[in-house]
Every structure is written in C-alpha cells, then in structure tokens.
Design an enzyme around this catalytic site. Structure first.
Site, mmCIF file in Angstrom:
data_model
loop_
_atom_site.group_PDB
_atom_site.id
_atom_site.type_symbol
_atom_site.label_atom_id
_atom_site.label_comp_id
_atom_site.label_asym_id
_atom_site.label_seq_id
_atom_site.Cartn_x
_atom_site.Cartn_y
_atom_site.Cartn_z
ATOM 1 N N HIS A 137 -7.612 -5.367 -0.427
ATOM 2 C CA HIS A 137 -6.431 -4.556 -0.144
ATOM 3 C C HIS A 137 -5.605 -5.079 1.022
ATOM 4 O O HIS A 137 -4.368 -5.103 0.950
ATOM 5 C CB HIS A 137 -6.861 -3.107 0.136
ATOM 6 C CG HIS A 137 -5.714 -2.148 0.222
ATOM 7 N ND1 HIS A 137 -4.933 -1.821 -0.858
ATOM 8 C CD2 HIS A 137 -5.208 -1.444 1.273
ATOM 9 C CE1 HIS A 137 -4.004 -0.958 -0.486
ATOM 10 N NE2 HIS A 137 -4.146 -0.709 0.800
ATOM 11 N N SER A 178 0.815 -1.204 0.000
ATOM 12 C CA SER A 178 0.000 0.000 0.000
ATOM 13 C C SER A 178 0.859 1.270 0.000
ATOM 14 O O SER A 178 1.757 1.408 -0.827
ATOM 15 C CB SER A 178 -0.950 -0.028 1.205
ATOM 16 O OG SER A 178 -1.913 0.993 1.125
ATOM 17 N N ASP A 229 -8.828 -3.478 -5.655
ATOM 18 C CA ASP A 229 -8.742 -4.330 -4.464
ATOM 19 C C ASP A 229 -9.700 -3.889 -3.354
ATOM 20 O O ASP A 229 -9.581 -4.311 -2.212
ATOM 21 C CB ASP A 229 -7.306 -4.384 -3.942
ATOM 22 C CG ASP A 229 -6.759 -3.024 -3.495
ATOM 23 O OD1 ASP A 229 -7.567 -2.096 -3.272
ATOM 24 O OD2 ASP A 229 -5.533 -2.884 -3.359
#
Length: 527
Positions: free
Chosen positions: A413, A180, A388
């Site tokens: 995610h 991320s 995601d």
C-alpha cells in the site's frame, strides 16, 4: 534537548547536501500535476494560544506525548468537524513549496530517511527528473486527515488549490494524482463540486484507493489500534493504543469501513470463537460465529462501550461513535452517487500480490471469547484476500467510474507510490518525457528491437532481395502471482520484407509476432 535537536538538524543538512539527484531542465509544456496523499500522509503543525508552532505529525522525539496532548480529537456532530480535545490548539498543514513540503518527507528531522516518513518523496524526485517544476507544473495538497472526506472546510481549500495551480501553470488543466484515502476526498469533491472539478481537472489518476473501504484493516484498527511504522522505529513512535483513541473520533476512519451498499463478492466478516452451552444437555461446545458488516457493528459497539482515556485530569469516554457512523453513512451515499464529468479522464492503479486483511477473527477453539470487551486486548487473526496489504483488490477496482484503464501492480500500500513500474505508467499517462511507442501500461510489456541487420542475399544482377534480421528483447514484470492474466491483451506486431526486380514486380514476405500474456511470456512468430 535543544543542543541535540540542533546537532541532528546539522547532520541532516550535511547528509542531504551530499545527495545528488539528476534534474532535467524544466519543461514548461507539461500539464500541471497535483499530488494528494492518503491518511497520515500530510505533515500537521499544532499552533498554541501564544502562536507557537510545533510539528506534531510526524515526529519521532516525544511523538506519543505530543500526539495525545495536541492531536487527540473530539467529534462535533453539528459541524461534522473533529477538533483537538485541547480547544486552544489549532491544527494546520504547512503550505511551503506550493504544498509539496507537507507531503514529501513527513519528518524532515530524521537523520536517515525511512519509508515510514518518506511519503511522496520518491515520486516528487522522479517527476522533477521528467521536467516538472515546483510551483509551475508540480503542486501538493496536504490536509488534516482526521477530518471527514466531505468536510466543507477541506473541500474549500482543495478548490482554492485547484484554482491557484491552474493560474500558476498559465491556465492549463490539472492532472490530479491521489493515493489511498486521497481518492475518496477527490471523489467527494467531484460529487459536490462537479462544475469546479470539470473546469480545472484534465485527468485523475487514483492509486490504491479504498473505494469500497478497507474492512479488515479498519475493523482491527478501531478495536486494537494500528502502527504507521514498523520495526525499531515503532518503539519511538506513537503507540497502537494512542492511535486507536484518535481513530475512534475520526470521521475519515469510519468512512473507510466497508461501504454499506456495496455488494461484495467476498463478504468481509467479523468472526468470533464463542462457547455455547446446550440448555437441555448442559454440554458446552466451541463454535465459530461469523457476522457481516451490518451485524458486526453492534458487537463493536458493545466491545468499545467502556473505552475511555484520561487527559488533563479528565476522564473522557471514547466508545464507537454513533454520530460519526451516521455521518459516515451519508458520506458513503455521496461516494456511491458520484459521476465522472465527461471531459475528465480517469485512471485507476491498484496494488496486488499482498495478503490483505479482509475478515477478522478473535479467539480460538482453546481460547473462546466470553466477553466482547475482551476483543480490545486480543490479538486479531486475519483472513486475507489479494490486495496491497491494506486495500483489497475488489475494493480498489470498484471505483464506480468510467475508467480509461485499471491496472494492477504487484506492490504494497505505501510502497506503490515509489514503485518504478508505477512511475513508468504515470510517465506514459501524463505524457512526460519522450513518448515510448512500444509501451502499453495495460499489460506492461515492452518489445524493443536490440539488433537490426540488413544484407543482400541475392547477387543476381536482375533482382535485389533485402533480408531482414531482428533480435527482440521482451521486458515484463517477473511476478505473475495473483495477476488476472485473462484481463490482459496479447500484443501483436508485424514485420514485412519486400524486394523489387528490374521488371517492376514486387515480392513480399510477412511475419506476425504475437506476445502471449501468460506467465511464460510466450512469443509466437508466424509467416
């Protein structure tokens, strides 16, 4: 409360002692790995003026109160740093277990580990099975995720971590794995400290990185807040409103807004249902108005213009921060200019098959927006794209770097960093364990011979012909929805059989196996 805490810790220790993980002997030949988390992925401790240390992120008991009093920040434009409203509080990241403790289980006091607090835990356990060893070939880098991704203080710590991991592993270059927003931090470091990056880094694997932002998620988070945990746990955790107040003073969040210079194929919009009155006829009509990222910012500024919190008897205004917007724009410029050093390999893994907020809509035909300040109390509706669940595929793929490979994985995610398919890709790219000659991460097909028979079909004394029979097993991802199969390569293999007679002449037969990458997983055999 002290007795209860002690009881919980005792139960937790007992549960952990009962768990057994398969651990292989450490493999000193492995290149070191440094794990870098995303936003909310690092444990944070608060240290008061008396030196008392207390974990404030993540915790369940007293979470919201401690969060407000110790983590709510104010941005200092002169330094680019965000500091706690209570300036006597110092925020630090624990460095235990060579940095891994802070990014493993974010709340070690949880009796039952949950996905919301288990960050890199599964990946750490998996890598140890592959032969990695904490402090020798496996390291972690936690950081204060409230800060800008280009804050020099954080980048200095990252440089020190690279140097120490390099030294601890015997002078081996490091494989950096990010998740991320950690990808943006590393990209900022690479842009500002290219020589150091090239000296210590062998390859960089970015997972679910929002290279061009996460527009829908960030827009609604700034206007309405967000929650890092779902279900029953959310009632004991930090409220969406409390989280919103923190995010409004965090440069890192503004740096996750839609990148201003990026040319979107699907433009992220802020949409509002509004009532318009015709000046001539006096009739009213309900219209849906759409604003691109540049035009939506003034609307967000108006919506948040009166936002404020009360803390310690003080009324603190918390509008959309114009100084942070300026800072974030410079960060976006830096990210757009970053270049990958020629000696460093880059790989990109991104999540697919999840509806991902991209445009945000407020109001409706029966409930139009009459005042922009209403947005803070309205439930947003999302127009979703493939991604995601947080980062759109378009953003994650647009890294702007010369990637060795970009691979989409059906995963959300947070779940993507404990996904078995991702583990298989990482193991392959990191060259951990025995190499698998049948595996190709670009399409995730594995063809394995499961049965092999050899026999003599011809008993003629003058010639011996060997027949070959093979059964094949085709392993693949079951879920094809949302995958762009045109980007995948068909796998081609071949079989050959030869026979040699007494006269020395050789007869040969050949067969070609073609595995098509459509959702039917078609296999062709031709001779």
């Amino acid at each position: 409360m002290a007795v209860l805490d002690e009881l919980i810790r005792s139960i937790e220790l007992w549960i952990r002692a009962s768990r057994k993980h398969d651990v292989n002997a450490p493999n000193p030949e492995l290149d070191p790995v440094l794990l870098v988390p995303g936003i909310g992925g690092s444990m944070l401790n608060a240290i008061d003026e008396n030196g008392k240390t207390e974990r404030v992120w993540v915790r369940i008991f007293g979470a919201d109160h401690e969060f407000r009093t110790k983590l709510w920040p104010r941005f200092d434009p002169s330094s680019g740093k965000t500091i706690s409203v209570d300036e006597k509080i110092k925020i630090e990241v624990p460095e235990d277990r060579h940095g891994l403790y802070a990014i493993d289980v974010l709340d070690p006091d949880m009796i039952i580990e949950s996905e919301g607090v288990c960050y890199y835990h599964d990946m750490i356990v998996e890598m140890i099975k592959w032969g990695y060893q904490e402090g020798k070939t496996l390291f972690g880098f936690g950081y204060d995720f409230r800060q800008s991704n280009r804050l020099q203080e954080t980048l200095d710590r990252f440089a020190s971590k690279l140097e120490s991991a390099y030294a601890s592993s015997g002078g081996k270059k490091i494989n950096v794995v990010t998740h991320s927003m950690g990808g943006l931090l590393v990209k900022c470091f690479m842009a500002l400290h290219t020589e150091i990056f090239e000296k210590y880094v062998k390859c960089w694997i970015a997972i679910a990185a929002p290279f061009q932002g996460a527009p829908g998620y960030i827009t609604s988070s700034l206007l309405n807040g967000c929650s890092f945990v779902e279900g029953l746990e959310a009632y004991f955790f930090i409220s969406k409103w409390s989280m919103q107040q923190l995010l409004l003073e965090c440069p890192s969040i503004y740096e996750l807004m839609a990148a201003p210079s990026y040319k979107w194929e699907t433009i992220p919009l802020l949409q509002l249902w509004t009532e318009k009155k015709d000046s001539e006829s006096g009739k009213s009509s309900i219209l849906l108005e759409s604003y691109d990222p540049s035009k939506s910012l003034p609307l967000m500024v108006k919506a948040l213009s009166n936002n404020a919190v009360e803390l310690g008897g003080l009324q603190i205004p918390l509008p959309l921060n114009s100084e942070i917007l300026k800072w974030a724009n410079k960060t976006h410029e830096l990210l757009a200019s970053a270049k990958l050093p020629s000696q460093v390999k880059f790989y990109n893994i991104y999540g697919t098959n999840c509806g991902t907020p991209h445009s945000v809509c407020y109001g409706g035909q029966g409930d139009p927006v009459s005042d922009l300040k209403q947005l803070l109390f309205m439930e947003p509706k999302y127009i979703c794209v493939n991604g995601d669940g947080t980062v759109p595929v378009e953003s994650a793929k647009a890294d702007g770097l010369d990637a060795i490979a970009r691979v989409g994985v059906p995963a959300d995610h947070r779940g993507i960093i404990c996904n078995r398919h991702v583990f298989r890709i990482l193991k392959h790219w990191l060259k951990a364990g025995e190499p698998d000659p049948f595996y190709n991460p670009l399409n995730d097909f594995v063809i394995l011979p499961t049965a092999f028979e050899v026999g003599n079909d011809n008993k003629d004394a003058d010639i011996h012909v060997t027949s070959v029979k093979e059964d094949w097993q085709l392993l693949f991802q079951n879920n094809c929805q949302g995958n762009n199969n045109d980007d995948l390569l068909a796998m081609v293999g071949s079989l050959s059989v030869s026979s040699e007679g007494k006269d020395g002449l050789t007869d040969e037969a050949h067969a070609t196996v073609v595995v098509q990458t459509d959702c039917g997983k078609h296999v062709e055999v031709s001779d």
